[in-house]
Design a protein around this motif. Sequence first.
Motif, PDB file in Angstrom:
ATOM      1  N   ALA A 137     120.441  13.151 104.171  1.00  0.00           N
ATOM      2  CA  ALA A 137     121.038  12.014 103.460  1.00  0.00           C
ATOM      3  C   ALA A 137     121.029  10.709 104.246  1.00  0.00           C
ATOM      4  N   VAL A 138     119.851  10.339 104.714  1.00  0.00           N
ATOM      5  CA  VAL A 138     119.629   9.007 105.271  1.00  0.00           C
ATOM      6  C   VAL A 138     118.764   8.238 104.282  1.00  0.00           C
ATOM      7  N   TRP A 139     119.108   6.990 104.004  1.00  0.00           N
ATOM      8  CA  TRP A 139     118.356   6.194 103.040  1.00  0.00           C
ATOM      9  C   TRP A 139     116.911   6.054 103.524  1.00  0.00           C
ATOM     10  N   PHE A 140     115.968   6.614 102.727  1.00  0.00           N
ATOM     11  CA  PHE A 140     114.548   6.506 103.048  1.00  0.00           C
ATOM     12  C   PHE A 140     113.775   7.087 101.876  1.00  0.00           C
ATOM     13  N   PRO A 141     113.000   6.278 101.137  1.00  0.00           N
ATOM     14  CA  PRO A 141     112.282   6.808  99.970  1.00  0.00           C
ATOM     15  C   PRO A 141     111.282   7.895 100.371  1.00  0.00           C
ATOM     16  N   THR A 142     111.456   9.092  99.785  1.00  0.00           N
ATOM     17  CA  THR A 142     110.638  10.243 100.151  1.00  0.00           C
ATOM     18  C   THR A 142     110.310  11.084  98.923  1.00  0.00           C
TER      19      THR A 142
ATOM     20  N   GLY B 214     108.477   9.200  92.741  1.00  0.00           N
ATOM     21  CA  GLY B 214     107.683   8.153  92.095  1.00  0.00           C
ATOM     22  C   GLY B 214     108.244   7.881  90.708  1.00  0.00           C
ATOM     23  N   PRO B 215     107.737   6.842  90.033  1.00  0.00           N
ATOM     24  CA  PRO B 215     106.671   5.931  90.457  1.00  0.00           C
ATOM     25  C   PRO B 215     107.186   4.887  91.449  1.00  0.00           C
ATOM     26  N   ALA B 216     106.278   4.330  92.236  1.00  0.00           N
ATOM     27  CA  ALA B 216     106.661   3.495  93.367  1.00  0.00           C
ATOM     28  C   ALA B 216     107.507   2.300  92.958  1.00  0.00           C
ATOM     29  N   ASP B 217     107.155   1.628  91.852  1.00  0.00           N
ATOM     30  CA  ASP B 217     107.881   0.413  91.491  1.00  0.00           C
ATOM     31  C   ASP B 217     109.316   0.722  91.077  1.00  0.00           C
ATOM     32  N   ARG B 218     109.511   1.782  90.297  1.00  0.00           N
ATOM     33  CA  ARG B 218     110.870   2.125  89.877  1.00  0.00           C
ATOM     34  C   ARG B 218     111.683   2.664  91.054  1.00  0.00           C
ATOM     35  N   VAL B 219     111.044   3.462  91.906  1.00  0.00           N
ATOM     36  CA  VAL B 219     111.745   3.985  93.085  1.00  0.00           C
ATOM     37  C   VAL B 219     112.191   2.838  93.984  1.00  0.00           C
ATOM     38  N   LEU B 220     111.345   1.836  94.145  1.00  0.00           N
ATOM     39  CA  LEU B 220     111.719   0.688  94.982  1.00  0.00           C
ATOM     40  C   LEU B 220     112.934  -0.023  94.403  1.00  0.00           C
ATOM     41  N   ALA B 221     112.943  -0.229  93.093  1.00  0.00           N
ATOM     42  CA  ALA B 221     114.076  -0.915  92.462  1.00  0.00           C
ATOM     43  C   ALA B 221     115.353  -0.081  92.579  1.00  0.00           C
ATOM     44  N   TRP B 222     115.264   1.209  92.273  1.00  0.00           N
ATOM     45  CA  TRP B 222     116.443   2.074  92.410  1.00  0.00           C
ATOM     46  C   TRP B 222     116.924   2.129  93.857  1.00  0.00           C
TER      47      TRP B 222
ATOM     48  N   PRO C  44     105.506  -1.223 106.283  1.00  0.00           N
ATOM     49  CA  PRO C  44     105.787  -0.342 105.140  1.00  0.00           C
ATOM     50  C   PRO C  44     106.450  -1.083 103.990  1.00  0.00           C
ATOM     51  N   ALA C  45     106.241  -0.584 102.775  1.00  0.00           N
ATOM     52  CA  ALA C  45     106.787  -1.230 101.582  1.00  0.00           C
ATOM     53  C   ALA C  45     108.311  -1.262 101.602  1.00  0.00           C
ATOM     54  N   TRP C  46     108.917  -0.254 102.224  1.00  0.00           N
ATOM     55  CA  TRP C  46     110.375  -0.196 102.223  1.00  0.00           C
ATOM     56  C   TRP C  46     111.016  -1.181 103.196  1.00  0.00           C
ATOM     57  N   SER C  47     110.197  -1.862 104.003  1.00  0.00           N
ATOM     58  CA  SER C  47     110.750  -2.748 105.029  1.00  0.00           C
ATOM     59  C   SER C  47     111.564  -3.889 104.442  1.00  0.00           C
ATOM     60  N   ARG C  48     111.210  -4.318 103.224  1.00  0.00           N
ATOM     61  CA  ARG C  48     111.929  -5.445 102.614  1.00  0.00           C
ATOM     62  C   ARG C  48     113.339  -5.053 102.167  1.00  0.00           C
ATOM     63  N   SER C  49     113.582  -3.736 102.068  1.00  0.00           N
ATOM     64  CA  SER C  49     114.864  -3.269 101.535  1.00  0.00           C
ATOM     65  C   SER C  49     115.903  -3.002 102.612  1.00  0.00           C
ATOM     66  N   VAL C  50     115.467  -2.823 103.853  1.00  0.00           N
ATOM     67  CA  VAL C  50     116.390  -2.431 104.923  1.00  0.00           C
ATOM     68  C   VAL C  50     116.915  -3.669 105.639  1.00  0.00           C
ATOM     69  N   ARG C  51     117.817  -3.457 106.551  1.00  0.00           N
ATOM     70  CA  ARG C  51     118.381  -4.561 107.331  1.00  0.00           C
ATOM     71  C   ARG C  51     117.791  -4.584 108.736  1.00  0.00           C
ATOM     72  N   SER C  52     117.701  -5.790 109.281  1.00  0.00           N
ATOM     73  CA  SER C  52     117.332  -6.009 110.692  1.00  0.00           C
ATOM     74  C   SER C  52     115.991  -5.386 111.051  1.00  0.00           C
ATOM     75  N   PHE C  53     115.011  -5.469 110.148  1.00  0.00           N
ATOM     76  CA  PHE C  53     113.696  -4.873 110.405  1.00  0.00           C
ATOM     77  C   PHE C  53     112.954  -5.682 111.465  1.00  0.00           C
ATOM     78  N   ARG C  54     112.428  -4.995 112.479  1.00  0.00           N
ATOM     79  CA  ARG C  54     111.662  -5.654 113.538  1.00  0.00           C
ATOM     80  C   ARG C  54     110.804  -4.623 114.243  1.00  0.00           C
ATOM     81  N   GLN C  55     109.867  -5.095 115.049  1.00  0.00           N
ATOM     82  CA  GLN C  55     109.052  -4.189 115.850  1.00  0.00           C
ATOM     83  C   GLN C  55     109.884  -3.644 117.011  1.00  0.00           C
ATOM     84  N   ALA C  56     109.730  -2.367 117.299  1.00  0.00           N
ATOM     85  CA  ALA C  56     110.475  -1.752 118.396  1.00  0.00           C
ATOM     86  C   ALA C  56     109.942  -2.234 119.742  1.00  0.00           C
TER      87      ALA C  56
END
Length: 316
Positions: A44-49, A52-60, A95-107
């Motif tokens: 139960a960590v937020w991460f699309p896995t 599908g479909p990708a567009d609806r999963v991204l919105a949800w 990754p496509a999910w990068s826009r949805s998370v917080r504080s995204f940056r290169q490690a």
Amino acid sequence: MRIVVLGSGISGLSTAAELLRARHEVIVVSAEPITATTSFLAAAVWFPTAAGPADRVLAWSETTFEHLAALAAAEAPGVRMCASMALYRDEPAIPAWSRSVRSFRQADRVDLPPGYGFGFRFEVPLVEMPTYLPFLSAQVDAAGARRVPRAVRSLDDLADLSPDVVVNCAGLRAAELVGDPEAYPIRGQIVRVANPGLSVSVRDEAHPLGRAYVHPRANDCVLGGSLDTGEWDTAPDPDLTRSILRRCRDLVPGLDGSEVLDAVVGLRPGRREVRVELDTAVLPGTPVVHNYGHGGSGITIGHGCALQSAALVAAL
């Protein structure tokens, strides 16, 4: 309206909560306690896995992220924002999910374990289901839901409850109840170990031995995992347990020597496309709203799917 919600995992309880908020009469039907659901076992960590479909999963996913982040800010039991890192051996695309998370940056290089040349840092909600699911269940009860413990073999078995609407959130069983040939199990095995003091969630979706993740919780760490499509066996595989331990120690060397607490298996409800839709044919005289097929993304899209399910009910 009087609405029967079938299922008491994260999807069923989230949908029941939204319907109660809209002042419907809600009856939650489930054969088993919440402790026996696949949701209760989930990392139960937020991460699309595996959804599908990708567009609806991204919105949800985005809708659910904000909901869980708000719960974390309100200090809801079992919900917190967690520093996270995704590891790669080869240079990845953003990754496509990068826009949805917080504080995204290169490690930073210093953050990377041996064998890894690239990584991303970010922050996502982590939900400890053994704590949060009972909390959500209690909220549903406090809001006035009625509980009916019942094994349902057909949606016709709900007729005596006189529902105006049935919401089908029965997970893997949901498809069996309506004869959906597109649904299938996705076997997932995880290993729980004592937490040696970790606070960062780490994953490698392309580890040579199989996908790997380390999710630290208050009193343990959840290590995974597997996505075995079409597999029904719920007995833990000792060889897979050893493989999970090995790959997760590659991600987090500090796990070496941590006590193994147990290994468990859950069957995720897989489907090529998550099914959230109105069905007026499957149960003549009673509309059915389907909400199942979330794959490995139950906690990630659950609230978004619950909102859409409630909207479908409202449109009736």
